[in-house]
Write an enzyme that holds these catalytic residues in place. Structure first.
Site: not given
Ligand code: NAD
Length: 508
Positions: A193, A268, A302, A401
């Site tokens: 997906k 992750e 990331c 973040e």
């Protein structure tokens, strides 16, 4: 010259865009291209000029059910295929990715806003992922020999079953291959997906895999919205494990959604990674790395080093050099080979990133450069590359973040304070250290609570090494054999070597 190449790139992408505009991007289920069960679609825009790229099938629970059943049906045959045969097939897929690398890179740039200078490598890296895990396929089942006194124990591994793979929109092609290649090498079948903001290259990947000879049902791709298609995938009984890359908050949702069916999960997630620069470092090299690791890939990475921890004794001079570099970054059209920073993925993400400009001011930080949205001929989801100074680690710009070309500089006095600040966030993905002191590099390697530490280096990819995060940055590791530990079950087999005594019950 670069203007000519830019014009060439624009010409090369126009037939690809014409193709994407023709009909909705469909799901690929059991080797067939199909619309959503209810015929619904959503519209995909380019962040470069907000133009419509095309419609995309909006996956339903029914579509996911069909895809999971196809993956379950295909599993036995795929898992039984000899590893050497799987190796050949995965190398054929890598060949086909390489043959299509330019089209993949151009499409990815247009769909995500990532500069082509980085995306051209992303397609090649995707092919490398297939080659690396292809070569591991023949030995994936190997285990350990664990002899005991009167028994022989040995372990073997077998693929866990059909797995779900859910990927984000930053470097979507490369990240999808990073997950799908080891799953296939291990003998798992897959339902993928992709992210709703970057559907194009996922469709290209599944097409390439089938053209290279992948049997129907082994990889099924269902496009759609996370809370609908993604959720249904994480809840499906046929799916034994979920490999997820995305935000920490979504990881937590997925864990809840997968609880009833006891899903194995590999996450992750996000990061707020420090780059720590000491006064004894090679400061020229440190400067290159600091700038590269936050402003490349639009900062939508990331492992980006979004917090610069700089020793007080050199702070003023070093931060000024960073500021000058940031001022000189080339923001522009991602297909222009000169462009270093392109538009952010989506207007909602641009708004999120730019909301931190006010937050920084409210919290008392200084915007040393940038701090505004911008555009290209009046369009696009651009923000100016930004540097915050006078920041403390408790500010939101140091803790959250932001996921854009935005760097927060924080000063520290000594090593102990540097480690305290570095570890003083909820994330623990990566850490970067610049020092000329080898003892200190070893101490920081131990002391940082992160999954990956790079000393005197930018993020450097090495496929056999463990990749992943601690704390809110993830669960589990990818890379080399670590990937197989996730996609496979380890089974112990114990054989008696003699007539050892067996405890006797109910025997007179
Ligand atoms: P996201 O969590 O919003 O979405 C990721 C994927 O999850 C998408 O496909 C989305 O549709 C799907 N999703 C959303 N809600 C879901 C649900 N309830 N159930 C199942 N699936 C659902 O993340 P994003 O905004 O696409 O990506 C950016 C994030 O990814 C950042 O936080 C970044 O740090 C992280 N990331 C981490 C790594 C790593 O290796 N640690 C690598 C790349 C990106």
């Amino acid at each position: 010259m670069s203007q000519e190449l830019f014009q060439e790139n624009l010409q090369k992408i126009s037939p690809l865009l014409a193709e994407l505009a023709k009909s909705p991007i469909q799901h690929c289920i059991n080797g067939n291209w199909v619309d959503a069960s209810n015929g619904e679609t959503f519209t995909n825009h380019s962040p470069i000029d907000e133009s419509v790229i095309g419609e995309v099938s909006a996956g339903t629970t029914e579509d996911i059910d069909k895809a999971c059943n196809a993956a379950a049906e295909a599993f036995e045959t795929w898992a039984a295929m000899p590893g050497k045969q799987r190796r050949e097939l995965l190398h054929s897929i890598a060949d086909a990715i390489e043959a299509n690398a330019e089209a993949i890179a151009l499409t990815e740039s247009w769909d995500t806003g990532q500069p082509l200078r980085f995306m051209s490598k992303a397609a090649i890296r995707g092919a490398e992922n297939y080659r690396f895990f292809a070569d591991m396929a023949p030995n994936a089942r190997e285990g350990r020999s664990l002899p005991a006194q009167q028994h022989m124990n040995y372990s073997v591994r077998q693929p866990i079953g059909p797995v779900g793979i859910i990927t984000p929109w930053n470097t979507p092609f490369m990240l999808s291959t990073w997950k799908i290649a080891p799953a296939l090498a291990a003998g798992c079948t897959v339902v993928h997906k992709p992210a709703e903001w970057s559907p194009c290259t996922a469709a290209m990947l599944v097409k390439i895999m089938h053209e290279a000879g992948l049997p129907a049902g082994v990889v099924n791709t269902v496009q759609g919205i996370g809370e609908v298609a993604g959720k249904a995938l994480t809840e499906h009984e046929a799916i034994k494990a979920i490999a997820f890359v995305g935000e920490s908050r979504t990881g937590s949702e997925i864990m809840k959604q997968g609880a009833d069916s006891l899903k194995r999960v590999h996450f992750e997630l996000g990061g707020k990674n420090p780059v720590i620069v000491f006064d004894d470092a090679n400061l020229e090299r440190a400067l290159d790395a600091v700038v590269f690791m936050i402003y490349s890939l639009n900062g939508e990475r990331c492992t980006s080093s979004s917090r610069l921890l700089i020793q007080k004794s050199i702070a003023a001079e070093f931060v000024e050099k960073v500021r000058q570099r940031v001022a000189a970054l080339k923001v522009g059209h991602p297909l222009n080979p000169e462009t270093e920073v392109g538009p952010l993925i989506h207007e909602k993400h641009r708004d999120k990133v730019s909301s931190y400009f006010d937050i920084a001011k409210q919290d008392g930080a200084t915007i040393a450069i940038g701090g505004k949205t911008t555009d290209l001929d009046g369009n696009g989801c651009f923000v100016e590359p930004t540097l915050f100074t006078d920041a403390s680690n408790s500010m939101r710009i140091s803790q959250e973040e932001i996921f854009g070309p935005v760097l927060t500089a924080i000063e520290f006095e000594d090593e102990a304070e540097a480690v305290e600040i570095a570890n003083g966030v909820r994330y623990g993905l990566a850490g970067y250290v610049w020092t000329g002191d080898s003892g200190r590099s070893i101490r920081l390697g131990r002391g940082l609570d992160v999954g990956m530490v790079w000393i005197n280096s930018e993020n450097n990819r090495h496929l056999p090494s463990p990749f992943g995060g601690m704390k809110a940055s993830g669960i589990g590791r990818d890379g080399g054999d670590y990937s197989f530990d996730f996609y496979m079950e380890t089974k112990n087999i114990c054989i008696a070597t003699n007539d050892h005594s067996i405890p006797k019950l109910a025997k007179n």
